[in-house]
Design an enzyme around this catalytic site. Structure first.
Site, PDB file in Angstrom:
ATOM      1  CG  ASP A  99      -1.961   1.084   1.244  1.00  0.00           C
ATOM      2  OD1 ASP A  99      -2.933   1.056   0.462  1.00  0.00           O
ATOM      3  OD2 ASP A  99      -1.778   2.004   2.063  1.00  0.00           O
ATOM      4  CG  HIS A 298      -5.811  -2.894   0.010  1.00  0.00           C
ATOM      5  ND1 HIS A 298      -5.050  -2.440  -1.043  1.00  0.00           N
ATOM      6  CD2 HIS A 298      -5.449  -2.145   1.096  1.00  0.00           C
ATOM      7  CE1 HIS A 298      -4.275  -1.447  -0.624  1.00  0.00           C
ATOM      8  NE2 HIS A 298      -4.494  -1.256   0.666  1.00  0.00           N
TER       9      HIS A 298
END
Length: 335
Positions: A99, A298
């Site tokens: 991320d 994610h």
């Protein structure tokens, strides 16, 4: 065992977790995460012969939280990684990020390739600077409802997320996971008009198998100081675009690995799929085609730890063997 301590880097203090001996691997977390987001990677990487260090980056956990918004620019964050490598007594390191941590890992390799023996990014692909400031682009395209634009408003998301930290984190982690993302089209992360971002997120009665109450405890504790520091990373997106103008059209040159989930919202961002498809052609030292993990949202290294660990160990050990053969591995700072 993983040990924790504080280190001085670039005039601030960073909290780090470390385990193992050997060539240095720096693990960089994303939002809203902490060093503990890598807890399933420490053992396998240390067992493979690496010194594994994961900092709570500036604004997170017990690490320093500068008040100035512009103290969270990409140059500050890359500078922290550079300073950390040197503070740990090394000249070079392998850098891995997820991320926002991937953004910083890629930029560390882009700005200081001399320090990076290899770079791996999870979820977020390598940086290719666009023609226009990103916050302005998303503001125009999505009418200000894209979550980046919601985050840039001073004090707004801060207050919403700080109101109940554990619930905020539980909703974030569940809503961006494969468990909450059925196969098919992935929706853009837009904030409901006139409401907060959490309003549209499901609060699960039962946690996914990969998310334990113990990890949620650790993460909640790390955000006891609030969300403002981490949100300031987003408030620098346009500033970062300005600061990185000298590297426009530059590419990451150290050996690289990119891993992402098939249900991750980030690769579904506008233009991301096209970029990922082009990576083998535009990244000169990508060691393999982008690795897409099935049934993965994610939180790449948390949802699919076995696959991520296998890919990282293969990537890092192959590079380490090459570096050892050429005499460039694990060089230590003199003095």
């Amino acid at each position: 065992m993983v040990a924790q301590r504080m280190v001085d880097v670039n005039g601030i203090r960073l909290e780090i977790a470390e385990q193992g001996e050997g060539p240095l691997v720096v693990l960089l977390h994303g939002f809203p995460e902490s060093w503990h987001s890598w807890h399933r990677q420490f053992g396998p990487l240390a067992d493979a012969g690496f010194r594994v260090v994961a900092p709570n980056q500036r604004g997170y956990g017990r690490s320093h939280r500068p008040e100035a918004v512009d103290a969270y620019s990409v140059l500050h964050l890359v500078g922290d990684v550079v300073g950390l490598i040197q503070e740990l007594g090394e000249r070079q390191a392998y850098v891995v990020g997820h991320d926002w941590g991937a953004v910083i890992a890629w930029h560390t390799a882009l700005l200081r390739p001399d320090l990076v023996l290899g770079v791996a990014g999870l979820s977020v692909p390598p940086p290719f600077r666009g023609a226009h400031p990103p916050l302005a682009v998303t503001r125009e395209r999505f009418g200000g409802r894209f979550y980046w634009n919601y985050f840039e408003r001073p004090g707004v998301a801060d207050a919403e997320f700080d109101a109940d930290i554990r619930t905020t984190l539980r909703k974030f982690l569940y809503s961006a996971s494969a468990t909450a993302s059925p196969a098919g089209e992935i929706m853009q992360p837009l904030v409901p008009s006139g409401r907060g971002w959490l309003a549209a997120m499901e609060d699960p009665e039962v946690l996914p198998d990969w998310l334990t109450e113990e990890h949620l405890d650790a993460l909640t504790e790390s955000f006891a100081g609030g969300f403002t520091g981490p949100l300031n990373w987003y408030r620098n997106l346009d500033r970062n675009w300005e600061l990185t103008a000298p590297w426009h059209n530059a590419v990451v040159t150290p050996p690289a690995l990119y891993v992402y989930g098939d249900r991750d919202l980030v690769p579904a961002f506008p233009g991301a799929a096209e970029l990922i498809a082009q990576l083998p052609d535009v990244m000169p030292n990508l060691v393999r085609e982008p690795l897409e993990l099935p049934d993965c949202g994610h939180w790449t290294q948390q949802e699919r730890p076995d696959e991520v660990n296998a890919a990282l160990v293969d990537f890092l050990t192959t590079l380490a063997k090459t570096a050892t053969a050429t005499g460039t591995a694990g060089e230590r700072t003199i003095g």
